[in-house]
Design a protein around this motif. Sequence first.
Motif, short mmCIF file in Angstrom:
data_model
loop_
_atom_site.label_atom_id
_atom_site.label_comp_id
_atom_site.label_asym_id
_atom_site.label_seq_id
_atom_site.Cartn_x
_atom_site.Cartn_y
_atom_site.Cartn_z
N TYR A 7 0.70 -1.35 0.04
CA TYR A 7 -0.05 0.07 -0.09
C TYR A 7 1.01 1.42 -0.09
CZ TYR A 7 -4.64 -1.95 0.11
OH TYR A 7 -5.77 -2.52 -0.10
N VAL A 8 1.90 1.39 0.82
CA VAL A 8 2.72 2.45 0.79
C VAL A 8 3.61 2.94 -0.49
CG1 VAL A 8 2.98 2.51 3.32
CG2 VAL A 8 4.81 1.40 1.69
N ILE A 9 3.81 1.65 -1.12
CA ILE A 9 4.52 1.80 -2.54
C ILE A 9 3.20 2.31 -3.58
CG2 ILE A 9 5.57 0.55 -4.26
CD1 ILE A 9 6.78 -1.41 -2.22
N LEU A 10 2.15 1.76 -3.39
CA LEU A 10 1.33 2.13 -4.49
C LEU A 10 0.92 3.39 -4.24
CD1 LEU A 10 -0.82 -1.11 -4.77
CD2 LEU A 10 0.83 -0.20 -6.31
N LEU A 11 0.74 4.04 -2.76
CA LEU A 11 0.42 5.22 -2.47
C LEU A 11 1.29 6.09 -3.03
CD1 LEU A 11 -1.45 7.02 -0.87
CD2 LEU A 11 -0.21 6.69 1.18
N TYR A 12 2.55 5.90 -2.96
CA TYR A 12 3.85 6.75 -3.17
C TYR A 12 3.57 6.96 -4.83
CZ TYR A 12 8.42 8.69 -3.98
OH TYR A 12 9.51 9.33 -4.31
N GLU A 13 3.26 5.78 -5.47
CA GLU A 13 3.24 5.77 -7.15
C GLU A 13 1.77 6.44 -7.56
OE1 GLU A 13 5.73 5.58 -8.95
OE2 GLU A 13 7.24 5.09 -7.29
N GLY A 14 0.72 6.80 -6.64
CA GLY A 14 -0.38 7.30 -7.12
C GLY A 14 -1.31 6.18 -7.49
N PHE A 15 -1.12 4.88 -7.17
CA PHE A 15 -2.24 3.78 -7.38
C PHE A 15 -3.32 3.66 -6.55
CE2 PHE A 15 1.14 2.47 -10.39
CZ PHE A 15 0.55 2.37 -11.41
N VAL A 16 -3.00 4.08 -5.24
CA VAL A 16 -3.90 3.86 -4.17
C VAL A 16 -4.21 5.29 -3.36
CG1 VAL A 16 -3.81 1.44 -3.84
CG2 VAL A 16 -2.63 2.84 -2.39
N THR A 17 -4.87 5.50 -2.70
CA THR A 17 -5.25 6.96 -2.09
C THR A 17 -4.91 6.72 -0.59
OG1 THR A 17 -7.43 6.60 -1.19
CG2 THR A 17 -7.19 7.67 -3.71
N GLU A 18 -4.83 7.92 -0.25
CA GLU A 18 -4.45 7.94 1.44
C GLU A 18 -5.64 7.36 2.14
OE1 GLU A 18 -3.24 11.08 4.80
OE2 GLU A 18 -2.91 11.48 2.99
N ASP A 19 -6.96 7.32 1.65
CA ASP A 19 -8.07 6.74 2.39
C ASP A 19 -7.87 5.65 2.17
OD1 ASP A 19 -8.96 9.43 3.32
OD2 ASP A 19 -10.29 9.54 1.53
N GLU A 20 -7.64 4.93 0.98
CA GLU A 20 -7.44 3.56 0.86
C GLU A 20 -6.36 2.86 1.59
OE1 GLU A 20 -8.29 2.17 -3.66
OE2 GLU A 20 -7.24 3.95 -3.52
N TYR A 21 -5.46 3.50 2.00
CA TYR A 21 -4.32 3.06 2.78
C TYR A 21 -4.75 3.17 4.26
CZ TYR A 21 -0.30 3.59 6.25
OH TYR A 21 0.40 3.33 7.06
N ASN A 22 -5.34 4.23 4.71
CA ASN A 22 -5.88 4.26 5.84
C ASN A 22 -7.09 3.26 6.25
OD1 ASN A 22 -4.35 6.33 7.33
ND2 ASN A 22 -5.50 7.77 6.04
N LYS A 23 -7.82 3.00 5.53
CA LYS A 23 -8.92 1.76 5.62
C LYS A 23 -8.32 0.58 5.60
CE LYS A 23 -13.01 0.00 3.58
NZ LYS A 23 -13.46 -0.66 2.27
N ARG A 24 -7.28 0.10 5.01
CA ARG A 24 -6.53 -1.01 5.08
C ARG A 24 -5.91 -1.21 6.33
NH1 ARG A 24 -7.83 -5.97 5.07
NH2 ARG A 24 -6.08 -7.27 4.71
N LEU A 25 -5.17 0.02 6.70
CA LEU A 25 -4.48 0.02 7.92
C LEU A 25 -5.35 -0.31 9.30
CD1 LEU A 25 -2.06 0.50 10.03
CD2 LEU A 25 -2.49 2.82 9.44
#
Length: 141
Positions: A7-25
């Motif tokens: 998720y952090v790699i995809l977030l950094y590359e713009g493939f997931v949003t911060e909200d998606e990261y937070n939801k999965r976390l």
Amino acid sequence: MEELLVYVILLYEGFVTEDEYNKRLDELFLSAPEDDDLLSLEWETDISKAIVYVRTHIDYKNLDMEQFGRVLMEKLKAAYENCSDIEYFAGRMYHLWESLPANMQHIEPFWTLCYADDPLSWGDEEQTRSIYEHLFVYYED
């Protein structure tokens, strides 16, 4: 932590949003509230610091590459299916490959991210799509 690394790699590359990261976390933390790393990340409100935390606290030598790969391929497949411009997608895949941990870059299926766009240089979009579509099912039974 493997899934959060994806998720952090995809977030950094713009493939997931911060909200998606937070939801999965949140989901991961609720399933393992005793995990100190997840607790620390739950408390971290600065996404840049959270990305650094994950990238520096993961044990790369004992990383479950299969779990990492399964999650990564699932997310990339969804991004591919939602992207109409193969050249744009392919360019982003190369940058994503560069973001992978060094111990993963030269093994399959991750190595494919480095060269899958090569056929585009001679106009062979069909071959590039075939390479990606084969990559996305690498972990399927």
